[in-house]
Structures are given as structure tokens and as C-alpha cells.
Design a protein around this motif. Structure first.
Motif, PDB file in Angstrom:
ATOM      1  N   CYS A   7       0.815  -1.220   0.000  1.00  0.00           N
ATOM      2  CA  CYS A   7       0.000   0.000   0.000  1.00  0.00           C
ATOM      3  C   CYS A   7       0.844   1.264   0.000  1.00  0.00           C
ATOM      4  O   CYS A   7       0.340   2.343  -0.300  1.00  0.00           O
ATOM      5  N   ALA A  90      -1.163   4.858  -0.491  1.00  0.00           N
ATOM      6  CA  ALA A  90      -2.582   5.023  -0.158  1.00  0.00           C
ATOM      7  C   ALA A  90      -2.701   5.775   1.166  1.00  0.00           C
ATOM      8  O   ALA A  90      -3.017   5.205   2.209  1.00  0.00           O
ATOM      9  N   GLU A  93      -8.109   8.793   2.533  1.00  0.00           N
ATOM     10  CA  GLU A  93      -9.293   7.939   2.532  1.00  0.00           C
ATOM     11  C   GLU A  93      -9.796   7.712   1.107  1.00  0.00           C
ATOM     12  O   GLU A  93     -10.304   6.639   0.783  1.00  0.00           O
ATOM     13  N   LYS A  95      -7.947   7.530  -1.683  1.00  0.00           N
ATOM     14  CA  LYS A  95      -7.101   6.528  -2.314  1.00  0.00           C
ATOM     15  C   LYS A  95      -7.409   5.134  -1.784  1.00  0.00           C
ATOM     16  O   LYS A  95      -7.445   4.153  -2.538  1.00  0.00           O
ATOM     17  N   LYS A  96      -7.618   5.021  -0.491  1.00  0.00           N
ATOM     18  CA  LYS A  96      -7.960   3.732   0.104  1.00  0.00           C
ATOM     19  C   LYS A  96      -9.265   3.200  -0.471  1.00  0.00           C
ATOM     20  O   LYS A  96      -9.402   1.998  -0.720  1.00  0.00           O
ATOM     21  N   SER A 100      -9.672  -0.245  -2.560  1.00  0.00           N
ATOM     22  CA  SER A 100     -10.609  -1.246  -2.055  1.00  0.00           C
ATOM     23  C   SER A 100     -11.612  -1.649  -3.121  1.00  0.00           C
ATOM     24  O   SER A 100     -11.895  -2.846  -3.304  1.00  0.00           O
TER      25      SER A 100
END
Length: 236
Positions: A7, A90, A93, A95-96, A100
């Protein structure tokens, strides 16, 4: 994702290499094809990491084809929608959330194991001179490869470099020889578990950790400008 390193570490844009292969459609997927398609007796389906087609991955496919006298295929499992370099690290939030969603959709493992098997099945007809097939994956692609290496696998051997989402349970299901090239960033206890299983499962393989290399050193995160990492990439 597979680990904190996966990540965190961004991809590297490599320059100065012109891939030797061509692109053709196999099982509906745009596929990079390299090696002697007319004469090769062995074939390898090479599964890229989450960044999709990268210079380092295509260079690796070219080298693999030359050193093994095989035809090597790199299918575009993501239909041109690979992870953007901007998504890593990442650290937000947003990018996460992108990562996901990507991992649960385009990169979902059941979907891509099925695609791998479809590509292999069609390739047995497309490359009729090839009488044995193997598969090898980078990071995320390594997980796809090992999941297709259990009972009823169409492959004679498989492998993975800097494996993504390593799981002892995957190793326990191996029915063909398997190679693992781990970096310093993979979980040491899981790498050890793979080592013990492969030593005793009756089908064999190799597990080696490249202790100075980072997660992704064989794929889109490979640094081909630095002497040590270039040499370790070549050795891998």
C-alpha cells in the motif's frame, strides 16, 4: 491489499526499453505475446501486478521467454483499468476507497483465476506446438497463480515473486512444483510455512528470500537504474 509495503511503495516509471513482443487477443483479453510462437514447446502465462502492463513486467516476460525458450503471455486481466500510479502511497481515505473498490471488482481473485484458466485453455489451441504450460505471477498476480496450482491445475509448474496476500492454506493445496521469490517485506512466518510445505509435499519447488529487495522489485516497482536492484531483478 497484501501488506503495508504494497500500500505504501509507489510504482517506478522505467525508461529506455522497447518490448520485443506483440499484442493479440486471447480469450477476449489484450495479451502481450513474446518468445518463439512457432517453435516453443513450453508456454508461460505471466500475471502482472496491480499496475498492469509496465516496462519492467514486459522486460521480465521477454527475458523469461529468451532464457526458457518459451512463449510467454501477459494477458490484460484488468481490461486497461489497472491501478494508477497516483493511488500509492494510499495515504488518504479517497485513495484507500479506490484501491478497495478495485481489489473487490477488477482484481477479485475468483474472477481472475477463471480468466487465467480461460486464457490457458484457448492458448493450448492457439499455440498448438506448446505441450506444457506454467504460470508465474507478480505480487497480486502471484496469488492468482498459486490459487490455480491445486487439484486439476492445467499447469506443470507455477510461481510467484514478492507474493501478495500469502496464505499457508494456498501452499497446502499445491499439486505442482512451485517457486516463491520473496522480498524482505513479505511476512517471514508465512514464507517459512511455504518453505516447510514445499520441502515435504512430494511435488517440490523453491523458496528464496531476496533480503535486500523490497516488495515489488520484480514488477512495476523495479528500479532498473540502480546496480544492485538491476542485478537482483535479473537474477530473479
Amino acid at each position: 491489499m497484501t501488506s503495508e509495503a504494497c500500500c505504501r511503495i509507489p510504482a517506478i516509471v522505467a525508461k529506455g526499453y522497447q518490448p520485443r513482443g506483440v499484442y493479440q487477443t486471447i480469450a477476449g483479453l489484450n495479451t502481450y505475446v513474446t518468445g518463439s510462437t512457432a517453435e516453443a514447446k513450453s508456454g508461460i502465462v505471466d500475471i502482472f501486478d496491480i499496475f498492469g502492463f509496465s516496462t519492467q513486467t514486459l522486460l521480465g516476460a521477454d527475458v523469461l521467454a529468451a532464457r526458457t525458450n518459451s512463449v510467454v503471455l501477459v494477458p490484460d486481466f484488468f481490461d486497461g483499468e489497472a491501478v494508477s500510479h497516483d493511488w500509492l502511497p494510499a495515504d488518504t481515505e479517497e485513495k484507500k476507497a479506490w484501491l478497495s473498490r478495485f481489489m473487490s471488482e477488477k482484481a477479485a481473485f475468483p474472477r481472475n483465476v477463471d480468466l487465467l484458466l480461460r486464457v490457458t485453455k484457448e492458448s493450448k489451441t492457439t499455440f498448438a506446438n506448446v505441450n506444457s504450460w506454467a504460470t508465474f505471477g507478480l505480487c497480486w498476480g502471484g496469488k492468482v497463480a498459486v490459487l490455480a496450482s491445486g487439484p486439476e491445475s492445467p499447469f506443470v509448474a507455477s510461481g510467484q515473486a514478492h507474493p501478495g496476500r500469502m496464505d499457508k492454506a494456498d501452499a497446502e493445496k499445491l499439486t505442482i512444483p512451485h517457486i516463491v521469490l520473496a522480498s524482505k517485506d513479505e511476512p517471514a512466518d508465512t514464507v517459512t510455512a511455504y518453505t516447510e510445505i514445499i520441502k515435504t509435499n512430494g511435488v517440490g519447488g523453491v523458496v528464496e528470500t531476496y533480503h535486500t529487495m523490497w516488495h515489488g522489485w520484480m514488477g512495476a516497482r523495479a528500479d532498473l537504474e540502480t546496480k544492485e536492484s538491476r542485478e537482483e531483478y535479473s537474477r530473479g
